[in-house]
Write an enzyme that holds these catalytic residues in place. Structure first.
Site, mmCIF file in Angstrom:
data_model
loop_
_atom_site.group_PDB
_atom_site.id
_atom_site.type_symbol
_atom_site.label_atom_id
_atom_site.label_comp_id
_atom_site.label_asym_id
_atom_site.label_seq_id
_atom_site.Cartn_x
_atom_site.Cartn_y
_atom_site.Cartn_z
ATOM 1 N N LYS A 121 -34.150 -11.261 -52.771
ATOM 2 C CA LYS A 121 -35.052 -10.328 -53.449
ATOM 3 C C LYS A 121 -34.533 -8.897 -53.345
ATOM 4 O O LYS A 121 -34.420 -8.185 -54.347
ATOM 5 C CB LYS A 121 -36.462 -10.408 -52.860
ATOM 6 C CG LYS A 121 -37.483 -9.597 -53.655
ATOM 7 C CD LYS A 121 -38.726 -9.289 -52.859
ATOM 8 C CE LYS A 121 -38.607 -7.946 -52.190
ATOM 9 N NZ LYS A 121 -39.865 -7.451 -51.597
ATOM 10 N N ASP A 139 -40.833 -10.984 -56.203
ATOM 11 C CA ASP A 139 -41.684 -10.461 -55.138
ATOM 12 C C ASP A 139 -42.999 -11.225 -55.174
ATOM 13 O O ASP A 139 -43.125 -12.242 -55.856
ATOM 14 C CB ASP A 139 -41.881 -8.953 -55.296
ATOM 15 C CG ASP A 139 -42.824 -8.597 -56.430
ATOM 16 O OD1 ASP A 139 -43.084 -9.458 -57.295
ATOM 17 O OD2 ASP A 139 -43.321 -7.449 -56.455
#
Length: 216
Positions: A121, A139
């Site tokens: 991420k 996310d």
């Protein structure tokens, strides 16, 4: 799973709803963005932005942060939560940048994820926002909404990332993630999604949406 036409329509609706999207983490360099993104774990961008000006004033480059006193880092970033671990991560990340990358943030996923505190991420945030590389950032908002809408059946962020990469055109990866993040903050919230005012209501698979509509 959604049809190509449905996915195209979802992308168009979100693009119209949020025409100007960018990461909310304030930064001037890839190093600042990398550090800020590590700090943003389980913390709001607003809170991260409140501490990074002091952090980068004290430690403006990887060498300065790598050589910094850990307690001093902790004191600056305390309000972001989990500050003991985050301080270690950003200090060690800076150290590896100095030792292995000549203080230059890598511009590829393979090298970015070798840095302490950096997962897919964080790496994808840096790739897309700092280097303009097409990347899907998964996310909490993207994870939640992509499943609600019906773009994935998975809960694992990596599997969701690859599902979205297969479904969304590559030239839209960066903006699509940001569209979902903006949408998640404004309408499709975790506890009380605003189904009654959702622009993709008719294209959403979320079973609770009918209850939300009825309650409204």
């Amino acid at each position: 799973m959604k049809t190509h036409a449905e996915i195209k329509k979802i992308c168009r609706i979100l693009r119209t709803s949020y025409p100007d999207v960018k990461t909310q983490l304030i930064h001037k360099t890839p190093f600042e963005l990398l550090t800020a993104t590590i700090l943003s774990a389980q913390c709001t961008d607003k809170q991260v932005n409140s501490v990074t000006p002091e952090l980068f004033k004290e430690f403006p480059c990887p060498k300065a942060l790598a050589d910094a006193d850990l307690k001093k880092i902790e004191n600056i970033i305390r309000s972001t939560g989990f500050f003991h671990n985050k301080a270690k991560h950003i200090k060690n990340c800076a150290r590896v940048l100095v030792e292995n990358f000549n203080s230059i943030v890598p511009d590829n996923l393979e090298e970015l994820i070798t840095l302490p505190g950096v997962g897919r991420k964080t790496a994808n945030v840096v790739l897309s926002a700092a280097f303009g590389v097409p990347a899907i950032v998964v996310d909490t908002h993207v994870k939640r909404i992509s499943k609600r809408i019906g773009l994935t059946k998975h809960t694992d962020p990596v599997k969701i990332e690859f599902d979205l990469m297969r479904l969304i055109p590559e030239n839209n990866w960066k903006d699509f993630s940001l569209h979902l993040i903006y949408f998640g903050r404004e309408i499709c919230m975790a506890r009380k999604p605003g189904c009654f005012c959702c622009p993709v209501y008719d294209l959403c698979d979320y079973p609770e949406k009918f209850k939300k509509k009825a309650e409204f």
